[in-house]
Design an enzyme around this catalytic site. Structure first.
Site, mmCIF file in Angstrom:
data_model
loop_
_atom_site.group_PDB
_atom_site.id
_atom_site.type_symbol
_atom_site.label_atom_id
_atom_site.label_comp_id
_atom_site.label_asym_id
_atom_site.label_seq_id
_atom_site.Cartn_x
_atom_site.Cartn_y
_atom_site.Cartn_z
ATOM 1 N N ALA A 76 0.825 -1.211 0.000
ATOM 2 C CA ALA A 76 0.000 0.000 0.000
ATOM 3 C C ALA A 76 0.865 1.270 0.000
ATOM 4 C CB ALA A 76 -0.937 -0.017 1.195
ATOM 5 N N HIS A 77 0.209 2.387 -0.181
ATOM 6 C CA HIS A 77 0.898 3.680 -0.309
ATOM 7 C C HIS A 77 1.780 4.000 0.897
ATOM 8 C CE1 HIS A 77 -3.152 5.761 0.989
ATOM 9 N NE2 HIS A 77 -2.880 4.735 1.740
ATOM 10 N N ASN A 78 2.963 4.519 0.602
ATOM 11 C CA ASN A 78 3.911 5.001 1.614
ATOM 12 C C ASN A 78 4.559 3.901 2.447
ATOM 13 O OD1 ASN A 78 1.887 7.456 1.226
ATOM 14 N ND2 ASN A 78 3.825 8.277 1.925
#
Lengths: 344, 344, 344
Positions: free
Chosen positions: A241-243
Site C-alpha cells: 500500500a501507499h507510503n
C-alpha cells in the site's frame, strides 16, 4: 538439450568419476532422477538418494566419501549447489528467447528517452518524459507512465503497468501483469460516510535487483514515496500500500498485503497470505508464518504466527492446546464432578 | 513544485502568521516535516509535532491556541484537513498528465459510439455496440466488450478489461489491470465429479463514483447483475463473485473475497483478506476486521472478527485467553494435583 | 431475449401445462421470479416457491405432483436442472459475440503456426514457434510466448499472458489478465541474506477442459513442469507455484495459494483464501474449508479446517469451546475458589 558430461565438467570445473562419454538431456532433483538426467547433491540429508537414483550424472562435493557404489557418473566440485546454479544460468542463456530491437508498432512519445540497446516490444507504450536506460526489456502490452525512469538491465514483462513518476533501479524484474504506481487507497469520509478521493501525488521507488511477481500491485505514495529497497523479492499477488517501505533483501510470499505507511526492516521473511496493517514499524530479520496477521510493531528477529500474531513459540503452545480443547474441557468437567460443582 | 506561502494562502483562503515570503516545494506529514515542506495539523493528538517539526509551513485551525513557540509559518483555516485536501487536488491537476484525443492506433468498432471529448489511447479496444460518454478516459491496453456502456467522466486505467454488457456509471475509476465482467465461477458436477460450465449470461453494474482497485476482479452474474452500488471503494485484488451486491459507500480493503449472491449493506467497512461466503445477507454499517471469515448472515452495525467470525468483543475475550492457554491448562493441572486426579 | 414457451418447450423437449402463448424475456431463480421470467425447480427444498413465484414459466420435473395451484406455465422435463442448463447454453450461443478472423493488427511471428480458423485479435502477440490449433480464440492484448502450444477450441481472454513453452490442452479457458508460465519464485540466499535468482527452466502444462480464472498466476517449473490436470477449475486470483500439480477435476476458490512442488490429488474441493505450503502430498477427494492453512500431507477424503488445519470435526469441536473460552476460564476460577487455590 543434449550434453556430454565432459562438456558439463568443463563448464563448472568439475573432476569426472565414471564414464565421460555419458550424455544428459535434462535436469532433475536427485530423488526424481531418470536416465540421461543430471542432478546434484548439496544437502547431506539426501545422501541416500545418491545410491538409488536413476539419474545418469550427479554433481557432488569434492569431499564427500561414498558409503556405497554409485551407478551415476559423478562430477565433483567444491560447492555442488553453486555449480548447479551456474549450469542452470548457462542453460537459461541458451534457451531464453532473444529480446532485441525497438518495434515500430510500439508507442514511444517524442519526449521520451529510450536507449538504442533496449528491447521495446510491439504494442508497448512509453509516455512523455520516460527515461529507459541501456539494455532494458519492455515486453508487449507494457505501459510506462510519464516521467518513469528505468535503469540499466531491468526487465518489464508483458502487460505490466508502471504508472507516472515511478523509479526502477538496475536489474529490476517485473513479472507479467504486475502494477507499479497505481493510486493509493486514500479516501476521506464525510459525516454521512460518503468518501472523497484523496489525491495520491507521490511515487514508487524500486531499488536495484528487486523482483516483483506476476499480478503484484504497488501503490504510489500519497506524497513522498512507497519504497522497495534493494534486492527485495516479491512473489505473485503481493500488495504494497501507499507510503510503505520494504527493507532490503526481504522475501515476501504470494498474496500478502502490506498496509499503508508500514515500514519493514531488512531481510524480513514473510509467508504467503500474511496481512500487516498500516502505520507499523517492523524490525530487521523478522520471520512471519503464512496467513498471520500483524497488528503491532515488531522488534528485530521476532518470529510470529497467528491472527493477531503472537510470538511463534507461544502461538504453537496455545495452538497445541486449542487442538485438544475438548480434552481440557473434559478435565474441568471431571473436576467439577468430583467437587459436585458445575451443571451436574 | 515551488510555491510561496502567500500563493497557497490565497488558494485556500488562509490567514498567514509568519514570514509570507517563505517558499515550499513539497507536502509531507507533520511528523516527517522538513525544510521547504508544507504540512497540516488536523488531529489534536499530534499537536506536539507542531512545536518540533522542521516543516516550513503548516496549515492549522483558526481556533488553535499555541502552547509554545512555532518556527514554521502558520496558515490558519477553518478545517485544516479539508484545506489540505483542496490543495492536493489543485496540485494534482497541475501534475496529472493530460489525457486527450482519440488515437488512430486504437481499435474502435464501427458500431461503437464514442464521444469526441473522450481519451481513447493507443492500443485500446472498443467493441461493437459499446457506448462511451463524454470525458471518459480509456488508457492503453484497455478492452471494452460488446454493449458496454460507460457514463460521463469515468477513467479506465491501462490494462483493465471490461467485458460484455457491463455498465459503468459516472466518475467511476478503474485502476490498472482490473477485470470487470469476467465469467462467474459456476460449474455443475456430474456423478463422477466432472464439471460442466454453467453459462454466465448476466452482467456487472457499477454505479457512480465507484473506485475499483488494481487487479480487482468482478465477475458477471449467471443471470441478472453483479452490482457495485454508488460510492463503493475497492482496494487492490478484491474479488467479487457472480450475483453479489456491494452496498453504497462501502470500503473494502485489499485481497478480500465476496462470495456469489451475497448482498452487503451500506457503508460496510471490510478489512483486508476477509472472506465472505456466498448467499449471505450482510446488514448496513457492518465492520469486519482483517482476515476474518464470515459464514453467517450479519445484522446491521455488527462488528466481527475471526474465522469463522464472532462478535468483535467476544473474539477478543476468547483470543486473550487463547494467548495464555498454557496458563489455563496449568491451573487445571494444579487443581487435578490437588485432588489427585488426572494423569498424576 | 423474447421467446414463446412453445419455442422453449421444443428446444428442451418439454410438455407444456398452461397457456402456450406466454412469452418470457429473462431467466431468473425461482425465488426472485418476475413476470415474463423463466425459472426452474430442481431441488425439492424450494418447492414452496413454486406456488408463490411471479415467474411466468417454470421448468419442473415430469414426476412432481403439485400440492397447490401454480400460476406459471409449467414445462415438464425429466431433469429440470439439466434442461435449464441446455437452455442457458443455447441462449449463450445467441448472445455471445462472434470472435472470428485473424487481425492484421496482431503480431504473428513468421515462425509461428496459426490455424486459419482461429480468432487472433487486434493487439495480440504470437511469438516464434507458437502453435495455435483450430478454433482457438486469442483475444486482444494476449501474449503467447515462444514455443507455446494451444490445442483445439481453447479460449484465451483479453490481457492473459502465456509465457514460453507452456502447453494448453483442448477447450481450455483462460480468463482475462491471468498469467501462465511466469518465473517460479526461486532464490538462493548467500551468507549475508542476499538472494540470487535460480533460473526457472521448466514450463506449465494445462490439460483439457481446464478453466483458469481472471488474474490467476501459474508459475512455470524450475525444471520439469507445473501441471494442471484435466477438468480443473480455478476461480480468480488463484496462485499455483512452480512444480505444483493440481489433480484432475479439482475446484479451487478465489485467492488460494498452492505452494511449490505440492501435489494435489483428484477432485479436491478447496475453499477461498486457502494456503497450502510447498512440498506436500495431498490425497484424492480432499475438502478444505475457506481460509485454512495446510502444513502437512493429507490423506484421501480428509476434510480440513483451520490454520494450521485440523480434521474438520476436531476444528469445529475446539472452535465451539474457543468461542466460550471465557466460560471455561470461569469454571476453572470457580473450582479454584472452591479449593482456595489460584490467585484468590
Amino acid at each position: 538439450m543434449n550434453f556430454k558430461v565432459t562438456q558439463i565438467a568443463e563448464w563448472i570445473g568439475a573432476t569426472v568419476e565414471g564414464d565421460p562419454s555419458v550424455e544428459i538431456d535434462h535436469f532433475s532433483s536427485i530423488e526424481k532422477g531418470k536416465i540421461r538426467g543430471l542432478s546434484f547433491l548439496a544437502n547431506p540429508k539426501y545422501e541416500n538418494h545418491l545410491y538409488t537414483t536413476a539419474a545418469s550424472a550427479i554433481i557432488i562435493s569434492q569431499s564427500l566419501q561414498l558409503k556405497q557404489k554409485v551407478n551415476a557418473v559423478l562430477l565433483r566440485v567444491k560447492d555442488p549447489y553453486a555449480s548447479f546454479t551456474v549450469l542452470l544460468t548457462l542453460y537459461e542463456k541458451m534457451i531464453r528467447p532473444s529480446y532485441t530491437g525497438i518495434s515500430d508498432q510500439a508507442f514511444i512519445h517524442a519526449e521520451a528517452k529510450v536507449d538504442s540497446s533496449c528491447y521495446i516490444a510491439f504494442g508497448s507504450y512509453i509516455s512523455k518524459g520516460a527515461h529507459i536506460e541501456a539494455g532494458v526489456e519492455i515486453h508487449p502490452h507494457v505501459f510506462i507512465g510519464e516521467g518513469v525512469h528505468i535503469e540499466k538491465g531491468s526487465i518489464v514483462y508483458a502487460g505490466a503497468k508502471i504508472y507516472d513518476r515511478s523509479l526502477l533501479g538496475k536489474e529490476v524484474i517485473v513479472q507479467p501483469n504486475a502494477v507499479v504506481g497505481s493510486d493509493g487507497f486514500g479516501f476521506a469520509p464525510d459525516s454521512e460516510g460518503v468518501y472523497s478521493k484523496i489525491p495520491q501525488l507521490g511515487n514508487v521507488i524500486v531499488k536495484d535487483k528487486v523482483e516483483i511477481g506476476a499480478c503484484c500491485t504497488i501503490d504510489r505514495a500519497t506524497f513522498g514515496s512507497t519504497i522497495i529497497e534493494e534486492g527485495v523479492k516479491l512473489d505473485n499477488h503481493v500488495h504494497v500500500a501507499h507510503n510503505a517501505t520494504i527493507g532490503a533483501h526481504s522475501a515476501i510470499a504470494a498474496l500478502t498485503a502490506i498496509g499503508g505507511s508500514t515500514k519493514i526492516g531488512k531481510r524480513a521473511l514473510i509467508g504467503g497470505q500474511v496481512g500487516i496493517i498500516g502505520h507499523l514499524v517492523i524490525g530487521d530479520d523478522v520471520k512471519v508464518q503464512a496467513q498471520s496477521g500483524i497488528a503491532r510493531n515488531v522488534s528485530d528477529q521476532e518470529k510470529l504466527q497467528g491472527t493477531p500474531a503472537l510470538e511463534y513459540m507461544n502461538f504453537n503452545k496455545s495452538y497445541v492446546l486449542f487442538k485438544h480443547l475438548g480434552k481440557l474441557e473434559e478435565r474441568v468437567k471431571e473436576l467439577e464432578k468430583h467437587l459436585k460443582l458445575g451443571n451436574l
